[in-house]
Design an enzyme around this catalytic site. Structure first.
Site, PDB file in Angstrom:
ATOM      1  N   CYS A 199      -1.584 -17.500  -6.976  1.00  0.00           N
ATOM      2  CA  CYS A 199      -2.743 -18.338  -6.723  1.00  0.00           C
ATOM      3  C   CYS A 199      -2.448 -19.622  -7.469  1.00  0.00           C
ATOM      4  O   CYS A 199      -1.439 -19.720  -8.158  1.00  0.00           O
ATOM      5  CB  CYS A 199      -3.996 -17.698  -7.299  1.00  0.00           C
ATOM      6  SG  CYS A 199      -4.280 -16.032  -6.675  1.00  0.00           S
ATOM      7  N   ARG A 248       0.081 -22.461  -2.651  1.00  0.00           N
ATOM      8  CA  ARG A 248       0.161 -21.201  -3.399  1.00  0.00           C
ATOM      9  C   ARG A 248      -0.787 -20.136  -2.867  1.00  0.00           C
ATOM     10  O   ARG A 248      -0.741 -18.981  -3.284  1.00  0.00           O
ATOM     11  CB  ARG A 248      -0.165 -21.457  -4.877  1.00  0.00           C
ATOM     12  CG  ARG A 248       0.780 -22.411  -5.550  1.00  0.00           C
ATOM     13  CD  ARG A 248       0.386 -22.627  -6.977  1.00  0.00           C
ATOM     14  NE  ARG A 248       0.662 -21.474  -7.804  1.00  0.00           N
ATOM     15  CZ  ARG A 248       1.825 -21.231  -8.384  1.00  0.00           C
ATOM     16  NH1 ARG A 248       2.815 -22.080  -8.215  1.00  0.00           N
ATOM     17  NH2 ARG A 248       2.006 -20.168  -9.115  1.00  0.00           N
ATOM     18  N   TRP A 275      -4.799 -16.416  -3.301  1.00  0.00           N
ATOM     19  CA  TRP A 275      -4.092 -15.593  -2.324  1.00  0.00           C
ATOM     20  C   TRP A 275      -4.394 -14.162  -2.750  1.00  0.00           C
ATOM     21  O   TRP A 275      -3.931 -13.702  -3.779  1.00  0.00           O
ATOM     22  CB  TRP A 275      -2.588 -15.863  -2.360  1.00  0.00           C
ATOM     23  CG  TRP A 275      -1.823 -15.105  -1.317  1.00  0.00           C
ATOM     24  CD1 TRP A 275      -1.677 -15.435   0.002  1.00  0.00           C
ATOM     25  CD2 TRP A 275      -1.101 -13.883  -1.504  1.00  0.00           C
ATOM     26  NE1 TRP A 275      -0.904 -14.495   0.638  1.00  0.00           N
ATOM     27  CE2 TRP A 275      -0.542 -13.532  -0.259  1.00  0.00           C
ATOM     28  CE3 TRP A 275      -0.878 -13.046  -2.588  1.00  0.00           C
ATOM     29  CZ2 TRP A 275       0.235 -12.383  -0.078  1.00  0.00           C
ATOM     30  CZ3 TRP A 275      -0.111 -11.903  -2.414  1.00  0.00           C
ATOM     31  CH2 TRP A 275       0.440 -11.588  -1.162  1.00  0.00           C
ATOM     32  N   ASN A 325      -4.048 -16.485 -12.266  1.00  0.00           N
ATOM     33  CA  ASN A 325      -2.961 -16.306 -11.305  1.00  0.00           C
ATOM     34  C   ASN A 325      -2.109 -15.154 -11.811  1.00  0.00           C
ATOM     35  O   ASN A 325      -1.658 -15.195 -12.951  1.00  0.00           O
ATOM     36  CB  ASN A 325      -2.120 -17.590 -11.220  1.00  0.00           C
ATOM     37  CG  ASN A 325      -0.815 -17.370 -10.473  1.00  0.00           C
ATOM     38  OD1 ASN A 325      -0.777 -16.605  -9.513  1.00  0.00           O
ATOM     39  ND2 ASN A 325       0.240 -18.022 -10.912  1.00  0.00           N
ATOM     40  N   GLY A 326      -1.911 -14.135 -10.969  1.00  0.00           N
ATOM     41  CA  GLY A 326      -1.085 -12.995 -11.398  1.00  0.00           C
ATOM     42  C   GLY A 326      -1.808 -11.693 -11.116  1.00  0.00           C
ATOM     43  O   GLY A 326      -2.707 -11.642 -10.267  1.00  0.00           O
ATOM     44  N   GLU A 341      17.142 -15.864   9.786  1.00  0.00           N
ATOM     45  CA  GLU A 341      16.316 -16.962   9.289  1.00  0.00           C
ATOM     46  C   GLU A 341      15.551 -17.632  10.444  1.00  0.00           C
ATOM     47  O   GLU A 341      14.372 -17.965  10.310  1.00  0.00           O
ATOM     48  CB  GLU A 341      17.185 -17.981   8.534  1.00  0.00           C
ATOM     49  CG  GLU A 341      16.482 -19.217   8.036  1.00  0.00           C
ATOM     50  CD  GLU A 341      15.297 -18.951   7.094  1.00  0.00           C
ATOM     51  OE1 GLU A 341      15.125 -17.821   6.626  1.00  0.00           O
ATOM     52  OE2 GLU A 341      14.529 -19.901   6.870  1.00  0.00           O
ATOM     53  N   LYS A 360      11.486 -17.814  10.716  1.00  0.00           N
ATOM     54  CA  LYS A 360      10.709 -19.052  10.870  1.00  0.00           C
ATOM     55  C   LYS A 360       9.706 -18.887  12.017  1.00  0.00           C
ATOM     56  O   LYS A 360       8.553 -19.269  11.887  1.00  0.00           O
ATOM     57  CB  LYS A 360      11.617 -20.258  11.171  1.00  0.00           C
ATOM     58  CG  LYS A 360      12.425 -20.782  10.006  1.00  0.00           C
ATOM     59  CD  LYS A 360      11.636 -21.512   8.937  1.00  0.00           C
ATOM     60  CE  LYS A 360      11.130 -20.644   7.851  1.00  0.00           C
ATOM     61  NZ  LYS A 360      11.945 -20.141   6.817  1.00  0.00           N
ATOM     62  N   GLU A 412       6.860 -16.512  10.989  1.00  0.00           N
ATOM     63  CA  GLU A 412       5.974 -17.038   9.945  1.00  0.00           C
ATOM     64  C   GLU A 412       4.942 -18.018  10.468  1.00  0.00           C
ATOM     65  O   GLU A 412       3.792 -17.961  10.070  1.00  0.00           O
ATOM     66  CB  GLU A 412       6.798 -17.798   8.885  1.00  0.00           C
ATOM     67  CG  GLU A 412       7.526 -16.932   7.910  1.00  0.00           C
ATOM     68  CD  GLU A 412       8.163 -17.772   6.803  1.00  0.00           C
ATOM     69  OE1 GLU A 412       9.024 -18.612   7.117  1.00  0.00           O
ATOM     70  OE2 GLU A 412       7.799 -17.581   5.642  1.00  0.00           O
ATOM     71  N   HIS A 417      23.585  -0.811  20.522  1.00  0.00           N
ATOM     72  CA  HIS A 417      23.381   0.475  19.847  1.00  0.00           C
ATOM     73  C   HIS A 417      21.907   0.836  19.740  1.00  0.00           C
ATOM     74  O   HIS A 417      21.539   1.689  18.945  1.00  0.00           O
ATOM     75  CB  HIS A 417      24.024   0.445  18.448  1.00  0.00           C
ATOM     76  CG  HIS A 417      25.508   0.259  18.502  1.00  0.00           C
ATOM     77  ND1 HIS A 417      26.369   1.229  18.966  1.00  0.00           N
ATOM     78  CD2 HIS A 417      26.286  -0.816  18.209  1.00  0.00           C
ATOM     79  CE1 HIS A 417      27.611   0.770  18.924  1.00  0.00           C
ATOM     80  NE2 HIS A 417      27.582  -0.485  18.476  1.00  0.00           N
ATOM     81  N   LYS A 436       3.309 -19.849  -0.656  1.00  0.00           N
ATOM     82  CA  LYS A 436       4.663 -20.366  -0.881  1.00  0.00           C
ATOM     83  C   LYS A 436       5.358 -19.665  -2.036  1.00  0.00           C
ATOM     84  O   LYS A 436       6.559 -19.450  -2.017  1.00  0.00           O
ATOM     85  CB  LYS A 436       4.578 -21.869  -1.173  1.00  0.00           C
ATOM     86  CG  LYS A 436       5.914 -22.522  -1.379  1.00  0.00           C
ATOM     87  CD  LYS A 436       6.192 -23.530  -0.323  1.00  0.00           C
ATOM     88  CE  LYS A 436       7.606 -24.015  -0.320  1.00  0.00           C
ATOM     89  NZ  LYS A 436       8.359 -23.560   0.842  1.00  0.00           N
TER      90      LYS A 436
END
Ligand code: AGP
Length: 614
Positions: free
Chosen positions: A2, A27, A77, A103-104, A487, A491, A494, A510, A609
């Protein structure tokens, strides 16, 4: 994961807090809140959803709160408890005198909550943070000293936290502390700032200090006192932040992501600058302190990272094995930390992280450090927790990346791995002079090639328009571009929420080939080199199952039109450098698809992020 911010001084606090939270939105952005001490009363304002909702609420009371010069704020978040207004920070105690932003994660919150409830505390939210508010209030009742109350509270909590606390009865003070979560204190003229990250304060001051774990700072407008957890005074070094507020503007682009994609040629120039001067000069990586003898003797490297950084690490493995003949394992940090890893003082452990604050990667490198490994950190934030853990540091110099989806930082990480691999190869004396010079030359001319890709985006836009209504995609590649496929798929997932999976092209037959039909487009990364023909055959196999085909290629072969409906061409490039050219169209394709679908490109749902929880 956060963002927290605090202000105490002579100006109105509310706008400093809201501006700070705006620049910390990367964040988290599922709810937000501020606590302001107005005329000796702590008022809380909270809102669910984007920061804009909080701003609307605050505006209704602006006249009342504008005169306050002390406050704390938070952007969330969610970890514990849904993203609701009740769970939004700041949190308070029974009497409402204390306000806490955090935050945490407080790992022991369940036990603490039971204990505090048995002592008469009434919890309103489902958050772990509320335990801190009640705990500080109870310690304050015993001590009548806010710093001491916070210190005593932190002795009883376990977990990761950056905390800011105010108390109604201590009108002119903010107390801030941290353990395994970032916290910076900005120093102004008769004012102090506190924040999770530099962008929240940089428009006000460039003078700042970083708190270390378990330090407790007491801020008034004119004083800043720091103690350690045992109550000993501490002096922290004041630094001048090398940041420019302009880096945080969109510079005319519709989204930060688009701006950051377009910055990549300059990012390449920045990363190479001073490190690769000429093709006949050795790579200069002065930040790598592992001595030459040790590098020559290395027989194993482990790289740990998450998400996009993990994909850069996978390219790094390919390069180091190819150039240096050293075995390299790459692992998601979150897996590495929960198994018995064979790591010792003869293993070089590389942590890769844009933010330098990713909890899983921090834990992974700390584990390896305990086992005696040399820790090399590749990060975009030389001021981060991870950078401070490093024995060697390779700063990637991408500049601040605001968009949650990483683009230019991935580019910078790739470049750093090229430099590192060549640097070690030169020390080991394994590669021929001509080979080294060829790669270095290709690196030097890269920015022009990337600029060419970025000025010819019509095919990418057309392809995005054509395929934006599909619900599932498969991305295929082989060799050094397998991570590029992962990647590119990440993208797309996301920012457009479309299901996209990257496969090694050889693996398609396979199993995954069973899914293919006209509803599932297959995007092939078809770059010249050793696996070109193989990928082409794999693409033909997909086409034979009616999949609609897209190619990213540096080939000019006209016949590709028989297989691929959309062909996105990039300039020809050496196979070893091809991920650098191939990733840009993939970033742009994801961007334009998300744009056509009207998604929130810079702040995709459910993401943040910097992931500071395990
Ligand atoms: C990238 O687009 C992501 N948002 C995410 O996967 C990110 O790469 C990951 O969380 C790791 O972050 P870091 O590089 O800051 O450690």
């Amino acid at each position: 994961m956060c963002g927290i911010v605090g202000y105490i001084g002579k100006s109105s606090a509310v706008d400093v807090l809201l501006d700070g939270l705006t620049s910390l939105e990367y964040r988290g952005y599922d709810s937000a809140g501020i606590a302001i001490n107005v005329d000796g009363h702590v008022d809380l304002y909270k809102a669910k959803g984007k920061l804009q909702n909080l701003k609307l609420i605050v505006d209704k009371s602006r006249e009342h709160i504008e005169r306050s010069t002390i406050g704390i704020g938070h952007i969330r978040w969610a970890t514990h408890g849904a993203p609701t207004t009740v769970n939004a920070h700041p949190h308070s105690c029974n009497c409402g005198r204390v306000a806490v932003v955090h935050n945490g994660i407080i790992e022991t919150y369940k036990e603490l909550r039971e204990k505090l409830e048995s002592e008469g505390c009434n919890f309103r939210s489902q958050t772990d943070t509320e335990t801190v508010a009640h705990l500080v209030a109870s310690k304050f009742a015993q001590t009548q000293d806010l710093t001491e109350a916070v210190r005593l509270a932190t002795l009883e909590i376990e977990g990761a936290y950056a905390l800011c606390v105010i108390h109604q009865d201590v009108k002119n003070t903010i107390v801030a502390t941290r353990r395994n979560a970032p916290l910076i204190i900005g120093i102004g003229q008769g004012e102090h700032y506190v924040a999770s990250d530099v962008p929240a304060i940089i428009q006000y001051t460039k003078k700042a200090l970083y708190l270390d774990d378990n330090q407790i700072a007491t801020l008034t407008p004119d004083t800043l006192d720091i103690i350690d957890i045992n109550n000993n005074p501490v002096v922290q070094k004041v630094e001048v932040l090398p940041w420019e507020p302009v880096a945080l503007s969109k510079m005319g682009y519709k989204h930060y992501m688009l701006k950051e994609i377009h910055e990549q040629p300059d990012v390449v120039r920045n990363v190479l600058s001073g490190k690769l001067k000429a093709i006949d000069e050795q790579i200069n990586l002065s930040e790598v302190t592992l001595d030459r003898e040790k590098i020559r003797g290395l027989n194993r490297i482990q790289i740990v990272a998450c998400g996009t950084s993990l994909h850069a690490a996978m390219v790094g493995k390919y390069l180091i094995e190819q150039f240096c003949e050293i075995a390299v394992d790459v692992e998601a940090s979150s897996e590495y930390i929960y198994r018995k890893t064979i790591t010792d003082e003869n293993t070089l452990v590389i942590g890769v992280s844009q933010s330098g604050e990713t909890a899983d990667t921090i834990t992974a490198v700390r584990l390896a450090k305990k086992k005696g490994s040399h820790i090399l950190i590749v990060t975009n934030r030389p001021d981060s927790t991870m950078a401070r853990e490093a024995d060697s540091l390779v700063p990637v110099n991408a500049g601040i990346e605001v968009s949650v989806a990483a683009t230019k930082s991935f580019m910078a990480q790739l470049l750093s791995f090229y430099l590192l691999a060549i640097y070690m190869a030169e020390i080991k004396g394994l590669m021929k002079k001509e080979e080294l010079e060829k790669i270095k030359h290709e690196l030097i001319v890269l920015p022009q090639k990337l600029e060419e890709i970025l000025t010819n985006t019509e095919d990418i836009k057309a392809c995005a328009r054509k395929f934006s209504s599909f619900k599932d995609f498969v991305f295929i590649a082989r060799g050094i571009n397998f991570p590029t496929a992962l990647e590119g798929a990440l993208k797309l997932k996301e920012i457009s929420y479309i299901n996209a999976t990257g496969y090694s092209a050889g693996e398609l037959k396979h199993g995954p080939i069973a899914m293919l039909d006209e509803t599932m487009p297959v995007l092939a990364i078809l770059m010249s080199g050793t696996v070109y023909e193989k990928i082409l055959s794999n693409a033909e196999e997909a086409k034979a199952r009616n999949a609609r085909m897209i190619a990213i290629t540096d080939s000019t072969d006209e016949k590709l039109g028989n297989i691929f409906e959309c062909i996105i061409r990039v300039p020809h490039i050496d196979e070893l450098l091809s991920p650098i050219a191939a990733i840009i169209p993939l970033q742009l394709l994801a961007y334009y698809i998300a744009e056509f679908l009207g998604k929130d490109v810079d702040q995709p749902r459910n993401l943040a992020k910097s992931v500071t929880v395990e």
